[in-house]
Design a protein around this motif. Structure first.
Motif, mmCIF file in Angstrom:
data_model
loop_
_atom_site.group_PDB
_atom_site.id
_atom_site.type_symbol
_atom_site.label_atom_id
_atom_site.label_comp_id
_atom_site.label_asym_id
_atom_site.label_seq_id
_atom_site.Cartn_x
_atom_site.Cartn_y
_atom_site.Cartn_z
ATOM 1 N N PRO A 173 0.830 -1.206 0.000
ATOM 2 C CA PRO A 173 0.000 0.000 0.000
ATOM 3 C C PRO A 173 0.864 1.255 0.000
ATOM 4 O O PRO A 173 2.006 1.242 0.439
ATOM 5 C CB PRO A 173 -0.807 -0.120 1.290
ATOM 6 N N PHE A 174 0.345 2.328 -0.538
ATOM 7 C CA PHE A 174 1.068 3.597 -0.522
ATOM 8 C C PHE A 174 0.422 4.540 0.474
ATOM 9 O O PHE A 174 -0.753 4.404 0.828
ATOM 10 C CB PHE A 174 1.115 4.236 -1.922
ATOM 11 N N HIS A 175 1.222 5.500 0.944
ATOM 12 C CA HIS A 175 0.699 6.571 1.779
ATOM 13 C C HIS A 175 0.337 7.750 0.874
ATOM 14 O O HIS A 175 0.831 7.867 -0.248
ATOM 15 C CB HIS A 175 1.727 7.001 2.826
ATOM 16 N N ILE A 176 -0.484 8.634 1.390
ATOM 17 C CA ILE A 176 -0.858 9.834 0.643
ATOM 18 C C ILE A 176 -0.287 11.041 1.377
ATOM 19 O O ILE A 176 -0.638 11.320 2.529
ATOM 20 C CB ILE A 176 -2.382 9.955 0.492
ATOM 21 N N PHE A 177 0.610 11.729 0.692
ATOM 22 C CA PHE A 177 1.309 12.895 1.222
ATOM 23 C C PHE A 177 0.479 14.132 0.889
ATOM 24 O O PHE A 177 0.098 14.348 -0.261
ATOM 25 C CB PHE A 177 2.693 12.975 0.589
ATOM 26 N N VAL A 178 0.197 14.967 1.886
ATOM 27 C CA VAL A 178 -0.698 16.108 1.717
ATOM 28 C C VAL A 178 0.125 17.393 1.820
ATOM 29 O O VAL A 178 0.854 17.605 2.788
ATOM 30 C CB VAL A 178 -1.812 16.107 2.782
ATOM 31 N N THR A 179 0.019 18.260 0.798
ATOM 32 C CA THR A 179 0.705 19.546 0.793
ATOM 33 C C THR A 179 -0.285 20.642 0.453
ATOM 34 O O THR A 179 -1.355 20.385 -0.118
ATOM 35 C CB THR A 179 1.842 19.559 -0.242
#
Length: 702
Positions: free
Chosen positions: A111-117
């Motif tokens: 699974p991948f993480h979701i990076f929030v900017t």
């Protein structure tokens, strides 16, 4: 022909006999009946069939059974990564009129993480889910990488899936379509309320995840009070527009610090939005420190340079070995001039003697200038101070070495001459706005004069203008105090070493006597007979000490020389530009002081003098020198080199004496000196001071 019938028999098997009977089935099979099976591929259809095309009617006939199978079908396999569970399914597709099978294989992936900017690429965190709430739904919020949720793309639905779901049965993402952000959050859940709309997610070429619904394509995403929302238009109060990027590792950052302006700031740029690159940048802006003093410039003081350096001497003495910087830390003579200067400290003068240095008219010949200042850089980083040349010699001390009056030959940071640049640079981290004490000594003998200092900033740009880097000593309690005065000899400018050439006989006369007994007329008598014998005479230093010793007190020639190196192949010849003289059976004796310009072990060496050489160093060289106490004795032509190590203190006069004798033919000698740094010098310019420069009486010397 084949047939089947029944008959009645008794229990013993007899037809119609006995009271008890049984019924049997009789099967009559024709003899020699056979079939041939023919298998063919049907042009159409998808079901296999079998039928008898011809059945035999007589024993000798052969029948035919036909088996038809459908044509082979191609199965296409499609494999993709999705979910946490692998699966395989087969579906039938029709392309035109042809039917084919497709095997869909889902391979589990990490699974991948979701990076929030935010819109400025500043990181806000990693997407996480909280819940379940009412109806079994999960809201989205922010956390760090270690606690952030893992996500998948559902190939079946185009939606984001939560673990441990697979791509077949994804837990879908829902939202109320079209509402103002901050009212209805994006939610994951198994339910699908009528009022909610499924949200599809896709990965854009720029590496970000974009969301869309049935009526809104590429809608904006917002974080409102830590919860993820979707909606058009301007975000509501307290909401920040965000961008989502998949990543499988936490973002790392490179920090770039810039010193500028008067206000500090920091800007963090997030990692590039894709699953491969995850390097971000932290840009920090640090204001230029407000200096406690804004007065630029230097203070300078000019002195007479007692260490003579003739025009053209740099070709023979490129190191300017006779110069002693320690002398100027506390010079015994009054300064020629002094002042302040706010411009570039570097300068260059032609050989003209009359000039103006900074703000002071002066004579550039035999001139030394001491500069005091503070070195200040505008940005923190690695800076380099270098000295390409010095005409005729330039020194620099910085930091601790420049404090007080302890700077000198033993602790300088840079030293350069007109022929030899500084062997090393000052390269270190300098803090912006900090005052670093600096002393510069620039000295000239004859001819041109110049100071050349280069400054290289952290970006590699080199400048030769010191104007904005040097601050006045008045900016702080400048650390230049007086110390104990230098020895009195430093006021003597008489460099060089005295020499005298005397005869060196190779023979001597020895007188002997003997008692002779004679008999005359039988009467014995005695008498004494004297004999003289001429024998070889070995060179003996004691023959010349004291100087009035006979028969070797005669002077052939005498004088003062700065470089004692001498070669004459065929006598008579010139001796230090004098003569010609016959060097057969002669000895040259030198006397004076040696002064080291660096504290440490100095090595003195005689390399095969022609014909013999001696060296005395220390007090014995004044008037008690003998063959027995020589530091270097009996160094002869074609013999080994002989050396003596002496621990000397920079700036201290040490008595020295040398003697070189020649029998005939070539007359040659030189003195080699190696300093503590390993620099070997055979030219003695600047090493020697004449006998009257010391504190002892000149008459003490023999």
């Amino acid at each position: 022909m084949a047939f089947t019938t029944t008959i009645t028999t008794t229990s013993g098997g007899l037809l119609g006999l006995g009271a008890t009977t049984s019924t049997y089935v009789l099967v009559n099979v024709p003899l020699y009946t056979s079939y041939t099976t023919v298998t063919s591929v049907a042009l159409t259809g998808s079901v296999a069939t079998t039928f008898t095309q011809f059945a035999p009617t007589a024993a000798s006939q052969v029948g035919t059974v036909v088996v038809q199978v459908p044509p082979l079908q191609t199965v296409t396999t499609t494999t993709f990564g999705t979910g946490a569970v692998g699966y395989t399914s087969t579906v039938t597709t029709v392309v035109g009129t042809s039917t084919s099978l497709v095997a869909v294989v889902g391979v589990p992936v990490t699974p991948f993480h979701i990076f929030v900017t935010d819109a400025n690429a500043s990181p806000l965190g990693y997407l996480n889910v909280i819940g379940p709430g009412s109806g079994g739904t999960y809201n989205t919020t922010l956390s760090d990488f270690s606690t952030g949720a893992g996500f998948y793309f559902s190939m079946a639905t185009g939606q984001l899936a939560l673990p441990p779901s697979s791509g077949v049965a994804a837990v879908p993402l829902y939202s109320v379509d079209g509402l103002t952000p901050g009212v209805n959050p994006l939610q994951f859940g198994t339910n699908n309320p009528t009022a909610n709309t499924p949200v599809a997610a896709s990965l854009y070429p720029d590496g970000t995840i974009r969301m869309s619904t049935g009526t809104n394509i590429g809608v904006s995403l917002y974080i409102c009070n830590g919860v993820l929302y979707m909606g058009p238009g301007t975000p509501a109060a307290g909401c920040v527009q965000v961008f989502l990027s998949p990543t499988r590792s936490p973002a790392t950052y490179v920090t770039t610090t810039t010193t500028t302006g008067s206000t500090s700031s920091a800007q963090t740029s997030a990692a590039t939005g894709n699953t491969v690159s995850n390097n971000g940048t932290v840009t920090s802006t640090v204001p230029i420190p407000t200096a406690t003093c804004t007065t630029l410039g230097i203070t300078y003081t000019g002195y007479t340079n007692p260490f003579t350096f003739s025009s053209g001497q740099d070709f023979y003495d490129p190191y300017y070995v006779g110069f002693n910087s320690t002398y100027f830390a506390n010079p015994p003579t009054a300064p020629l001039f002094s002042g302040t200067w706010t411009g570039n400290a570097n300068y260059q003068f032609s050989s003209s003697s009359s000039t103006t240095l900074y703000n002071s008219p002066t004579n550039s010949q035999q001139l030394a200038v001491v500069i005091r200042t503070y070195f200040v850089v505008p940005t923190t980083g690695t800076w380099t101070l270098s000295m390409p040349s010095g005409d005729d010699v330039t020194y620099l001390w910085i930091g601790t070495a420049a404090t007080g009056s302890g700077w000198g030959e033993t602790n300088y940071n840079l030293r350069a001459t007109i022929r030899i640049p500084s062997r090393s640079n000052v390269t270190q981290n300098f803090v912006a706005g900090k005052l670093y004490p600096v002393v510069i000594l620039s000295a000239n003998g004859a001819g041109d004069a110049g100071l050349s200092l280069a400054i290289t900033n952290p970006l590699g740009t080199t400048v030769s203008d010191t104007t904005n880097f040097f601050y006045s000593p008045s900016c702080s309690s400048f650390p230049y105090q007086s110390a104990s005065p230098q020895p009195s000899f430093t006021g003597c400018a008489a460099t060089g070493i005295e020499f005298v050439n005397r005869p060196a006989p190779t023979t001597t006369v020895i007188t002997t006597s003997s008692l002779v007994v004679r008999t005359v007329l039988f009467i014995p008598s005695t008498s004494t007979t004297t004999y003289t014998t001429t024998v070889s005479k070995t060179f003996a230093p004691s023959d010349y000490n004291p100087a009035t010793a006979t028969p070797y007190s005669t002077r052939n020639y005498a004088g003062v020389v700065r470089d004692l190196t001498f070669v004459s192949t065929t006598p008579p010849g010139l001796a230090y530009n004098r003569g010609p003289y016959d060097f057969t059976n002669a000895v040259t004796i030198f006397r004076g002081f040696f002064m080291a310009n660096v504290t440490g072990i100095h090595t003195f060496t005689l390399n095969q003098p022609d014909d013999i050489g001696y060296v005395w160093i220390g007090d014995k060289a004044v008037n008690t020198w003998t063959a027995a106490n020589a530091d270097i004795a009996n160094a002869v032509f074609a013999g080994p080199s002989i050396s003596s190590n002496q621990t000397l203190t920079a700036g201290t006069l040490v008595p020295i004496r040398l003697a070189f004798a020649n029998v005939g033919g070539t007359y040659a000698y030189t003195l080699q000196v190696k300093d503590p740094a390993g620099l070997v010098k055979t030219n003695t310019w600047g090493m020697f001071w004449q006998p009257f420069c010391g504190t002892m009486s000149y008459g003490t010397w023999t």
